[in-house]
Design a protein around this motif. Structure first.
Motif, PDB file in Angstrom:
ATOM      1  N   GLY A 189       0.768  -1.233   0.000  1.00  0.00           N
ATOM      2  CA  GLY A 189       0.000   0.000   0.000  1.00  0.00           C
ATOM      3  C   GLY A 189       0.798   1.280   0.000  1.00  0.00           C
ATOM      4  N   GLY A 190       2.119   1.234   0.147  1.00  0.00           N
ATOM      5  CA  GLY A 190       2.917   2.449   0.182  1.00  0.00           C
ATOM      6  C   GLY A 190       2.965   3.152  -1.160  1.00  0.00           C
ATOM      7  N   LYS A 191       3.011   4.479  -1.117  1.00  0.00           N
ATOM      8  CA  LYS A 191       3.112   5.279  -2.340  1.00  0.00           C
ATOM      9  C   LYS A 191       4.195   6.328  -2.164  1.00  0.00           C
ATOM     10  N   ILE A 192       4.910   6.592  -3.231  1.00  0.00           N
ATOM     11  CA  ILE A 192       5.887   7.663  -3.199  1.00  0.00           C
ATOM     12  C   ILE A 192       5.132   8.975  -3.369  1.00  0.00           C
ATOM     13  N   LEU A 193       5.236   9.847  -2.366  1.00  0.00           N
ATOM     14  CA  LEU A 193       4.482  11.094  -2.366  1.00  0.00           C
ATOM     15  C   LEU A 193       5.298  12.278  -2.875  1.00  0.00           C
ATOM     16  N   GLN A 194       6.609  12.279  -2.606  1.00  0.00           N
ATOM     17  CA  GLN A 194       7.477  13.344  -3.114  1.00  0.00           C
ATOM     18  C   GLN A 194       8.929  12.893  -3.068  1.00  0.00           C
ATOM     19  N   VAL A 195       9.718  13.503  -3.947  1.00  0.00           N
ATOM     20  CA  VAL A 195      11.148  13.201  -4.016  1.00  0.00           C
ATOM     21  C   VAL A 195      11.893  14.519  -4.140  1.00  0.00           C
ATOM     22  N   LYS A 196      12.957  14.662  -3.358  1.00  0.00           N
ATOM     23  CA  LYS A 196      13.825  15.843  -3.436  1.00  0.00           C
ATOM     24  C   LYS A 196      15.266  15.377  -3.537  1.00  0.00           C
ATOM     25  N   SER A 205      14.992  20.512   2.891  1.00  0.00           N
ATOM     26  CA  SER A 205      13.866  20.479   3.822  1.00  0.00           C
ATOM     27  C   SER A 205      12.714  19.722   3.196  1.00  0.00           C
ATOM     28  N   MET A 206      12.013  18.970   4.031  1.00  0.00           N
ATOM     29  CA  MET A 206      10.840  18.237   3.560  1.00  0.00           C
ATOM     30  C   MET A 206       9.782  18.250   4.655  1.00  0.00           C
ATOM     31  N   ASN A 235      34.626  11.351   9.628  1.00  0.00           N
ATOM     32  CA  ASN A 235      33.282  11.052  10.106  1.00  0.00           C
ATOM     33  C   ASN A 235      32.284  11.617   9.111  1.00  0.00           C
ATOM     34  N   LEU A 236      31.261  10.833   8.796  1.00  0.00           N
ATOM     35  CA  LEU A 236      30.203  11.242   7.886  1.00  0.00           C
ATOM     36  C   LEU A 236      28.877  11.035   8.601  1.00  0.00           C
ATOM     37  N   ARG A 237      27.938  11.959   8.411  1.00  0.00           N
ATOM     38  CA  ARG A 237      26.651  11.756   9.073  1.00  0.00           C
ATOM     39  C   ARG A 237      25.527  12.475   8.340  1.00  0.00           C
ATOM     40  N   ILE A 238      24.304  12.065   8.701  1.00  0.00           N
ATOM     41  CA  ILE A 238      23.076  12.722   8.253  1.00  0.00           C
ATOM     42  C   ILE A 238      22.397  13.257   9.500  1.00  0.00           C
ATOM     43  N   THR A 239      21.943  14.513   9.428  1.00  0.00           N
ATOM     44  CA  THR A 239      21.154  15.066  10.531  1.00  0.00           C
ATOM     45  C   THR A 239      19.748  15.392  10.017  1.00  0.00           C
ATOM     46  N   ALA A 240      18.809  15.352  10.929  1.00  0.00           N
ATOM     47  CA  ALA A 240      17.421  15.738  10.648  1.00  0.00           C
ATOM     48  C   ALA A 240      16.995  16.691  11.747  1.00  0.00           C
ATOM     49  N   SER A 261       5.625  13.533  11.837  1.00  0.00           N
ATOM     50  CA  SER A 261       5.349  14.964  11.846  1.00  0.00           C
ATOM     51  C   SER A 261       5.027  15.440  10.433  1.00  0.00           C
ATOM     52  N   THR A 262       4.238  16.497  10.352  1.00  0.00           N
ATOM     53  CA  THR A 262       4.000  17.145   9.062  1.00  0.00           C
ATOM     54  C   THR A 262       4.729  18.486   8.996  1.00  0.00           C
ATOM     55  N   SER A 263       5.519  18.795  10.003  1.00  0.00           N
ATOM     56  CA  SER A 263       6.334  20.017  10.000  1.00  0.00           C
ATOM     57  C   SER A 263       7.539  19.826   9.085  1.00  0.00           C
ATOM     58  N   SER A 264       8.035  20.915   8.546  1.00  0.00           N
ATOM     59  CA  SER A 264       9.217  20.862   7.698  1.00  0.00           C
ATOM     60  C   SER A 264      10.453  20.506   8.538  1.00  0.00           C
ATOM     61  N   ILE A 265      11.231  19.540   8.041  1.00  0.00           N
ATOM     62  CA  ILE A 265      12.457  19.097   8.706  1.00  0.00           C
ATOM     63  C   ILE A 265      13.608  19.293   7.730  1.00  0.00           C
ATOM     64  N   GLU A 266      14.711  19.885   8.212  1.00  0.00           N
ATOM     65  CA  GLU A 266      15.876  20.068   7.356  1.00  0.00           C
ATOM     66  C   GLU A 266      16.849  18.903   7.549  1.00  0.00           C
ATOM     67  N   TYR A 267      17.210  18.297   6.433  1.00  0.00           N
ATOM     68  CA  TYR A 267      18.170  17.190   6.423  1.00  0.00           C
ATOM     69  C   TYR A 267      19.495  17.709   5.884  1.00  0.00           C
ATOM     70  N   LYS A 268      20.607  17.269   6.517  1.00  0.00           N
ATOM     71  CA  LYS A 268      21.927  17.738   6.107  1.00  0.00           C
ATOM     72  C   LYS A 268      22.914  16.575   6.024  1.00  0.00           C
ATOM     73  N   LEU A 269      23.834  16.675   5.065  1.00  0.00           N
ATOM     74  CA  LEU A 269      24.992  15.803   5.004  1.00  0.00           C
ATOM     75  C   LEU A 269      26.142  16.565   5.645  1.00  0.00           C
ATOM     76  N   GLN A 270      26.843  15.940   6.566  1.00  0.00           N
ATOM     77  CA  GLN A 270      27.936  16.606   7.263  1.00  0.00           C
ATOM     78  C   GLN A 270      29.144  15.685   7.356  1.00  0.00           C
ATOM     79  N   PHE A 271      30.332  16.302   7.547  1.00  0.00           N
ATOM     80  CA  PHE A 271      31.567  15.535   7.681  1.00  0.00           C
ATOM     81  C   PHE A 271      32.561  16.294   8.539  1.00  0.00           C
ATOM     82  N   CYS A 272      33.562  15.574   9.059  1.00  0.00           N
ATOM     83  CA  CYS A 272      34.652  16.191   9.815  1.00  0.00           C
ATOM     84  C   CYS A 272      35.807  15.202   9.917  1.00  0.00           C
TER      85      CYS A 272
END
Length: 144
Positions: A8-15, A40-41, A68-73, A106-117
């Motif tokens: 039943g899953g559907k792809i609703l949006q892609v960024k 942001s999504m 180090n590599l990471r994803i933040t939300a 949540s239906t609030s906008s969340i910012e996703y980031k790729l980060q490294f150090c």
């Protein structure tokens, strides 16, 4: 049909966000790969999931340290990868993918980031070593 998934899953949006130029740091504090890979999504429903496909391209480091590599939300780390070279004295290159399925509830906008150090302050690490390849992030909202 990619929009109708089993169960039943559907792809609703892609960024998608892409960083093509070389970026580097000597800091052991996380920095964004690029503003182009900060996306942001806002999900359509609290039951939606976000499939995150992150590609860190041509990661490089020199010497006896790591990257180090990471994803933040929303500023919170949700996935991390650490590569450490313990017996290398020359520059090393590799690609790293991180795939993560998040349930933001949540239906609030969340910012996703790729980060490294760098794992060791003062030692250089970076992405897109030769400037042509692409570090990228793709966000896919999957509805229930």
């Amino acid at each position: 049909n990619l929009t109708n998934l089993p169960g039943g899953g559907k792809i609703l949006q892609v960024k998608n966000g892409i960083k093509t130029a070389q970026v580097q740091t000597t800091s052991s504090s996380f920095q964004d790969a690029s503003s182009a890979t900060n996306l942001s999504m806002a999900c359509a429903s609290t039951s939606s999931k976000v499939l995150i496909l992150a590609h860190f391209n041509e990661c490089y480091l020199t010497g006896y340290h790591g990257i180090n590599l990471r994803i933040t939300a929303g500023g919170t780390q949700i996935a991390k990868s650490e590569a450490v070279l313990t017996a290398a004295s020359s520059e090393k290159f590799f690609n790293q993918d991180i795939i993560f399925l998040q349930s933001p509830s949540s239906t609030s906008s969340i910012e996703y980031k790729l980060q490294f150090c760098s794992t060791s302050s003062g030692n250089p690490v970076g992405l897109n070593r030769f400037g042509n390849p692409t570090t990228s992030i793709t966000l896919i909202e999957v509805g229930a």
